[in-house]
Design an enzyme around this catalytic site. Sequence first.
Site, PDB file in Angstrom:
ATOM      1  N   SER A 162      55.171  84.471  37.175  1.00 34.51           N
ATOM      2  CA  SER A 162      54.296  85.637  37.061  1.00 34.51           C
ATOM      3  C   SER A 162      55.065  86.816  36.516  1.00 34.51           C
ATOM      4  O   SER A 162      56.298  86.889  36.632  1.00 34.51           O
ATOM      5  CB  SER A 162      53.715  86.003  38.423  1.00 34.51           C
ATOM      6  OG  SER A 162      54.705  86.621  39.240  1.00 34.51           O
ATOM      7  N   ASP A 163      54.337  87.753  35.893  1.00 36.23           N
ATOM      8  CA  ASP A 163      54.945  89.053  35.652  1.00 36.23           C
ATOM      9  C   ASP A 163      55.131  89.706  37.016  1.00 36.23           C
ATOM     10  O   ASP A 163      54.508  89.312  38.011  1.00 36.23           O
ATOM     11  CB  ASP A 163      54.059  89.901  34.730  1.00 36.23           C
ATOM     12  CG  ASP A 163      54.866  90.934  33.951  1.00 36.23           C
ATOM     13  OD1 ASP A 163      55.956  91.321  34.430  1.00 36.23           O
ATOM     14  OD2 ASP A 163      54.417  91.359  32.880  1.00 36.23           O
ATOM     15  N   TRP A 164      55.985  90.703  37.069  1.00 35.31           N
ATOM     16  CA  TRP A 164      56.394  91.278  38.351  1.00 35.31           C
ATOM     17  C   TRP A 164      55.203  91.962  39.027  1.00 35.31           C
ATOM     18  O   TRP A 164      54.686  92.967  38.553  1.00 35.31           O
ATOM     19  CB  TRP A 164      57.548  92.242  38.132  1.00 35.31           C
ATOM     20  CG  TRP A 164      58.899  91.601  38.234  1.00 35.31           C
ATOM     21  CD1 TRP A 164      59.936  92.037  39.003  1.00 35.31           C
ATOM     22  CD2 TRP A 164      59.386  90.429  37.561  1.00 35.31           C
ATOM     23  NE1 TRP A 164      61.032  91.202  38.861  1.00 35.31           N
ATOM     24  CE2 TRP A 164      60.716  90.204  37.984  1.00 35.31           C
ATOM     25  CE3 TRP A 164      58.820  89.524  36.661  1.00 35.31           C
ATOM     26  CZ2 TRP A 164      61.485  89.135  37.536  1.00 35.31           C
ATOM     27  CZ3 TRP A 164      59.592  88.450  36.207  1.00 35.31           C
ATOM     28  CH2 TRP A 164      60.894  88.265  36.645  1.00 35.31           C
TER      29      TRP A 164
END
Length: 724
Positions: free
Chosen positions: A262-264
Amino acid sequence: MKNIKIKYATTFTIVVLMFANVSAQNKSELLLQSKISGVIKKMALEEKIAMLHGNALFSSGGVKRLNIPELTSDDGPLGVREEIKRFDWNSANWTTDSATFLPNGSAIAATWNPEMANKYGVVLGQEANARKKIVMLSPAFNICRMPLCGRTYEYYSEDPFLNAQLAVQSVKGIQSQHVAACIKHFAANNQEIDRGEINALIDQRALREIYLPAFKAAVQKGSAYTIMSAYNKVNGYWCSENDFLLNQVLKKEWGFKGIVMSDWGGTHHTAEAANNGLDIEMGSSGPYDQWYFAKPLLEAVKAGKVSEKMIDDKVRRILWVMYHTSMSTGHPAGSIATEAHGKAAYDIASESIVLLKNEGNLLPLKTDKIKSIAVIGDNAIRTFASGGYGAGVKARYEVTALAGIKARFGKTADIRFAQGYKANYKASNSDEQNAGYDKPDRVLIADAVALAKTADVAILCIGSNREYESEGHDRKSLELPFGEQALVNAVTAVNTNTIIVIMAGAPYDLNEIKKSCHAIVWSWFNGSEAGNALADMLAGDINPSGRLPFTFPATLHDSPAFALNTYPGKERTTEYKEGILVGYRWYDTKKIDPLYCFGYGLSYTRFTYSGISTDRKTYKTGDKIDVMFKVKNDGKIQGKETVQLYVSKVKSSVSRPEKELKAFKKVLIAPTKTATIRISINVNDLAYFSEKQNKWIVEPGDYKILAASSSKDIRQVAEIKVMR
């Protein structure tokens, strides 16, 4: 007993025969998968779950008992970022983490040279190894759908084919060093405003033809090890739990073997994300054991909402990546901020600079006749390795424009500097705090005018910076910031020998400058060697060969997202009404003249095209079209020409762009010499995606092959026919 021996011998024979019929590479893969299966069998469920979520800002858990290390990652589009503390974003204050600042994404795209993308990747991989980073969060190559996006500087271009060619080589370069490239952001992260909430409604054809091809190429041709899901939704589902994107397309259709992270902070649910394709959850703060993929995932498995088989698949993917990177044999030691890396940054910057205008042949500068140079503008002394919210680099060094000009011209000319404007804008400030940033500073302008009056030549360095173009927000307009237009008007009024140098990563409104100025150069956020590359280009040591990777609209409302009123969206939804007509596809098809077209760029020499032909006149699906033509350098100096092949369907039965880029090649041609250009196009690449039939279709009929110097500058045309 005899029968048992016979059965065993038969089974053994079958296994031997199976291995005999597979390639060495497949044998290696089968052995690796067997090894991974053995490791997974030794793991407790809790140990598996610990590998699926972050345990610090840039790492996810390993299994110490089994000698499985953490999976470390780092930001990387501009170079390996400085070391930060394990659990917060503050600097770790290392003295050994200074790195090479590499040219930004749109600069790499402006080279139109996959070799430069590969060179970029190799440097990034080598420097990642020196810092013991296993996953580099790079390259980023979302389509530049609209010009105001805050991350346009980080991405590549508006064209899926150009993006694909560069992405593949960037990935190969990084991974040649046993470091995992993390391609991002999957998919359709085309605006920063509301990026964490926006639902992008995109039809299947546009997804398949525009937004997915570069990712597909990076996976299937580049063999990317990891991919990052985007913050936004696509067609109603978060990208981090989008079954269509992650399971159906990426893993099943494309055969992706690696990790989806995932993106952060881009994960929203536990079971939905786990079942729909996400493998690792990353974020920016703890408590890490409370994340969706930590204790809640363990509970979801125990409750039967997520199968342990699904967990094993995720662990298998992580181990597969590790055995190709941190746990690989012969892992390179790496090197950082070396002279060779600086040379690579210089080479990329040199090929990225775009000459937009050169009336009266003001450039290259005639050093024997120039005795004084006025260098004006805050960007002449500004560095671009860091700033704003985007990932930056603690650069070992960065040559500014002023430093580069002094080094190149200082022995023969008197060089003096005036600031001209204040870049008083901070990405972290509110609109109220940034109020007035666009107002000209009359005192600084007066100083600049006074200096320009006394100089033989004025080099005016304007544009943007890393605060103004930043992750997390989009620009509000195409206007040049900081009152720069007033500065340009004042300086050019007193010195007609003014060269405008623009440092920025995305399109701006240059209408006034294009009309009034004789020489315009586009120089990007161009890395550690930016100043030297710029100075050498101004002197003629480098013949400019950069070409624009996206269209500059004459007005913002000419851009499709604005013309159709789809940006930034309503009620957290934006409909991509333009479909496949993104970038030059829109302008050409709608007969809208841009300020500067896709693929545009001038040279210090002139090239003429002639004699286009194809190896046949008729083709069928699966064939290769071999195109040949000649390009002559009519000037007195050598130069690189980027030949572009576009294809146009004659009388298409479905809506199509007027033309689409299908091939390109950058060639170095000596003065007065002629190069024979040979480029191939696969007939299958002429296909469109049929939503009705859910497949790619090569439409039979007549096609035009257009050899061009830009999307608007067609030099030669060949006609072919595709048979049923």
